[in-house]
Design an enzyme around this catalytic site. Structure first.
Site, mmCIF file in Angstrom:
data_model
loop_
_atom_site.group_PDB
_atom_site.id
_atom_site.type_symbol
_atom_site.label_atom_id
_atom_site.label_comp_id
_atom_site.label_asym_id
_atom_site.label_seq_id
_atom_site.Cartn_x
_atom_site.Cartn_y
_atom_site.Cartn_z
ATOM 1 C CD GLU A 176 15.209 4.614 -17.621
ATOM 2 O OE1 GLU A 176 15.265 5.029 -16.225
ATOM 3 O OE2 GLU A 176 15.754 4.916 -18.516
ATOM 4 C CB CYS A 201 9.534 6.774 -11.950
ATOM 5 S SG CYS A 201 9.726 7.503 -13.464
HETATM 6 P P1 NAP Z 1 6.225 -3.565 -11.070
HETATM 7 O O1 NAP Z 1 5.381 -4.046 -10.161
HETATM 8 O O2 NAP Z 1 7.570 -3.576 -10.926
HETATM 9 O O3 NAP Z 1 5.618 -3.605 -12.599
HETATM 10 C C1 NAP Z 1 6.127 -3.166 -13.613
HETATM 11 C C2 NAP Z 1 6.089 -4.155 -14.781
HETATM 12 O O4 NAP Z 1 6.920 -5.453 -14.390
HETATM 13 C C3 NAP Z 1 4.660 -4.769 -15.205
HETATM 14 O O5 NAP Z 1 4.629 -5.303 -16.448
HETATM 15 C C4 NAP Z 1 4.804 -6.140 -14.021
HETATM 16 O O6 NAP Z 1 3.925 -7.067 -14.596
HETATM 17 C C5 NAP Z 1 6.245 -6.529 -14.560
HETATM 18 N N1 NAP Z 1 6.962 -7.383 -13.271
HETATM 19 C C6 NAP Z 1 6.504 -7.452 -12.117
HETATM 20 N N2 NAP Z 1 7.266 -8.248 -11.432
HETATM 21 C C7 NAP Z 1 7.997 -8.697 -12.223
HETATM 22 C C8 NAP Z 1 9.139 -10.001 -12.261
HETATM 23 N N3 NAP Z 1 9.517 -10.357 -11.025
HETATM 24 N N4 NAP Z 1 9.661 -10.178 -13.457
HETATM 25 C C9 NAP Z 1 9.333 -9.703 -14.489
HETATM 26 N N5 NAP Z 1 8.480 -8.630 -14.664
HETATM 27 C C10 NAP Z 1 7.882 -8.258 -13.721
HETATM 28 O O7 NAP Z 1 6.089 -1.856 -11.006
HETATM 29 P P2 NAP Z 1 4.706 -1.086 -10.976
HETATM 30 O O8 NAP Z 1 4.294 -1.093 -9.569
HETATM 31 O O9 NAP Z 1 3.696 -1.314 -11.957
HETATM 32 O O10 NAP Z 1 5.181 0.635 -11.184
HETATM 33 C C11 NAP Z 1 5.593 1.257 -10.351
HETATM 34 C C12 NAP Z 1 7.108 1.315 -10.084
HETATM 35 O O11 NAP Z 1 7.756 1.562 -11.559
HETATM 36 C C13 NAP Z 1 7.519 2.353 -9.242
HETATM 37 O O12 NAP Z 1 8.583 2.136 -8.488
HETATM 38 C C14 NAP Z 1 8.117 3.548 -10.135
HETATM 39 O O13 NAP Z 1 9.030 4.500 -9.680
HETATM 40 C C15 NAP Z 1 8.587 2.990 -11.252
HETATM 41 N N6 NAP Z 1 8.783 3.475 -12.613
HETATM 42 C C16 NAP Z 1 9.966 3.914 -13.011
HETATM 43 C C17 NAP Z 1 10.147 4.359 -14.089
HETATM 44 C C18 NAP Z 1 11.402 5.159 -14.409
HETATM 45 O O14 NAP Z 1 11.533 5.408 -15.923
HETATM 46 N N7 NAP Z 1 12.561 4.949 -13.854
HETATM 47 C C19 NAP Z 1 9.079 4.769 -14.982
HETATM 48 C C20 NAP Z 1 7.868 4.558 -14.382
HETATM 49 C C21 NAP Z 1 7.668 3.852 -13.152
HETATM 50 P P3 NAP Z 1 2.495 -7.473 -13.757
HETATM 51 O O15 NAP Z 1 1.729 -6.234 -13.851
HETATM 52 O O16 NAP Z 1 1.864 -8.499 -14.504
HETATM 53 O O17 NAP Z 1 2.843 -7.849 -12.315
#
Ligand code: NAP
Length: 458
Positions: free
Chosen positions: A232, A266
């Site tokens: 997601e 999101c």
């Molecule tokens: P993020 O940086 O991708 O972090 C999300 C999760 O992934 C965190 O637990 C993060 O850990 C982990 N993570 C980051 N890089 C990773 C990697 N290379 N390998 C494995 N795990 C990794 O996203 P965010 O900035 O927190 O959230 C915002 C994004 O999420 C936006 O793009 C938003 O649209 C999207 N989102 C989508 C949905 C949906 O249902 N489609 C819902 C909510 C949010 P760390 O915190 O330790 O870096």
């Protein structure tokens, strides 16, 4: 990134946590495996009773939990408490429906396949790793955990590093409710440790909610291990307004659709695509209403918009808007970082956006809206679909034929007509294109992490 609670309203570190070391990670994976072995042989009725107790605990803890969410990621307090209650509702939904969603199915004429009976059963698969974001620190996790546990799977949570206290609350919630020890647990680990956990043979699948780069990285590891994933990811949802719509209502809903959760959803509407005949009226109303939002302390019950959750997130928004303005965009409202402590970004409405600007294609994860003028519905659809994302979409029109035309044409996981995109336990949730693969919620959500086993009897 440190695993720490840093209050976005003050920018101050409230509490820092040591990540789990190798021995603790191993202990928790082993506990999850034992939890799975215990859970898989329980009945739906037993799991439902525990799940309802988890929902009750959430409701009981709602005042403190709401406050915790606000302090860890800046969500206005009223909405934070509502998130807790919505999460409890989601758990009850799966307590009530899991058995029906996973009921065995039989061919009505098994002789077609030379059997005395033939059909399918759903079986749990084992430990599912959930990599989760901070923006809805309870709901995002629990909409995975509810169906996973009701199906008989174990869940291991790697939460975002900036919401460790929410992660630790979730670590114990299900055991407190009666589930076998280890059936659901938290790993306090940085993103760099996810690969090792996912490659562990006891971990059978993964779900990630977060950014596109994180999703791509997890999916490539899962692919090399032949493990199922649900992703997601980001979105840049269009909100299309056509002349037959109730423009006043569309403008009011647009303000919430863009600025809820401080603009960090999101499925927030991010690009507003307005027919030329109603462009001036909609844009004026929208800008007026955005300018009237109360920006301030998220613990204050009257605040509409609080700070962005992280300093880097705020800086990213500032860079995207500066790029757009430098290339000719007009900020009707906002367009600046207010002069105050904390990671605030002023709610912003931008017009005159062109494809040369970063914001045209990138997701704006904060209270920044872009408004486009479309000459006709064909152009509106072209702009709406002119993105690499495809999470959700909204279209405002009272013309029934036009509604169907947009429903057919919009490349997105959902279309909301004359309303704001939201997630409901009863409706599937997920995206197409770079917004992800698979679905959460509803019946389809609980089936994602099951083994659909074909059973043939001679
Ligand atoms: P993020 O940086 O991708 O972090 C999300 C999760 O992934 C965190 O637990 C993060 O850990 C982990 N993570 C980051 N890089 C990773 C990697 N290379 N390998 C494995 N795990 C990794 O996203 P965010 O900035 O927190 O959230 C915002 C994004 O999420 C936006 O793009 C938003 O649209 C999207 N989102 C989508 C949905 C949906 O249902 N489609 C819902 C909510 C949010 P760390 O915190 O330790 O870096």
């Amino acid at each position: 990134m440190a695993i720490a609670t840093i209050n976005p309203f003050t920018g101050l570190v409230e509490q820092e946590f040591e990540p789990h070391d190798d021995a603790e990670i191993e202990r928790r994976i082993a506990a999850a495996q034992s939890g799975f072995e215990a859970l898989r042989s329980t009945t739906f009725a037993q799991r439902a009773e525990w799940m309802r107790e988890a929902a009750r605990l959430l409701e009981e803890d709602a005042p403190q939990l709401g406050r915790l969410i606000t302090i860890e990621m800046g969500r206005p307090i009223k909405a934070a408490r509502a998130e807790v209650l919505k999460s409890a509702k989601g758990l009850r939904y799966y307590a009530d429906h899991a058995e029906e969603f996973l009921a065995p199915e039989q061919l009505t004429d098994p002789s077609l396949v030379g059997a005395s009976s033939a059909g399918t059963v759903y079986a749990p698969i084992g430990i599912v790793l959930a990599v989760m974001p901070w923006n809805y620190p309870l709901w995002q996790v629990l909409r995975f955990a509810g169906p996973a546990l009701m199906a008989g799977n174990a869940g291991l949570l790697k939460h975002a590093s900036n919401v460790p206290q929410a992660a630790l609350y979730l670590d114990t919630l299900f055991e407190r409710a009666g589930f076998p020890a280890g059936a659901f647990g938290t790993l306090l680990i940085p993103a760099s440790r996810v690969e090792g956990v996912l490659r562990d043979p006891r971990v059978k699948a993964a779900t990630l909610t977060g950014s596109e780069p994180a999703g791509r990285s997890l999916a490539s590891i899962a692919g090399s291990e032949v493990k199922h994933v649900v992703l997601e990811l980001g979105g840049s949802d269009p909100f299309v307004v056509m002349p037959s719509a109730d423009i006043e209502k569309a403008a009011s809903v647009a303000v919430t659709a863009r600025n809820q959760n401080n603009g960090q959803s999101c499925i927030a509407a991010k690009r507003f695509i307005v027919h030329a005949d109603v462009y001036d009226e909609f844009t004026r109303l929208f800008a007026e209403k955005v300018a009237a939002l109360t920006v301030g302390d998220p613990l204050d019950e009257t605040t509409d918009v609080g700070p962005v959750a992280t300093e880097s997130g705020r800086d990213e928004l500032e860079g995207q808007v500066a790029d757009a303005v430098a290339k000719g965009a007009t900020a009707l409202v906002g367009g600046f970082v207010p002069d105050r402590d904390g990671w605030f970004y002023q709610p912003t409405v931008l017009t005159d956006v062109t494809p040369a600007m970063r914001l045209h294609l990138e997701e704006a994860f904060g209270p920044v809206a872009t408004v486009y003028r479309a000459a006709d519905r064909e152009e509106a659809l072209r702009i709406a679909n002119g993105t690499t994302f495809g999470l959700s979409s909204a279209v405002w029109t009272n013309d029934a034929e036009e509604q169907d035309w947009f429903i057919r044409g919009l490349d997105a996981g959902a279309v909301f007509v004359n309303g704001m995109t939201a997630s409901y336990p009863e409706l599937p949730f997920g995206g197409v294109k770079d917004s992800g693969v698979g679905r959460e919620l509803a019946a389809v959500g609980i089936r994602e992490f099951c083994n659909l086993k074909t059973v043939w009897r001679g």
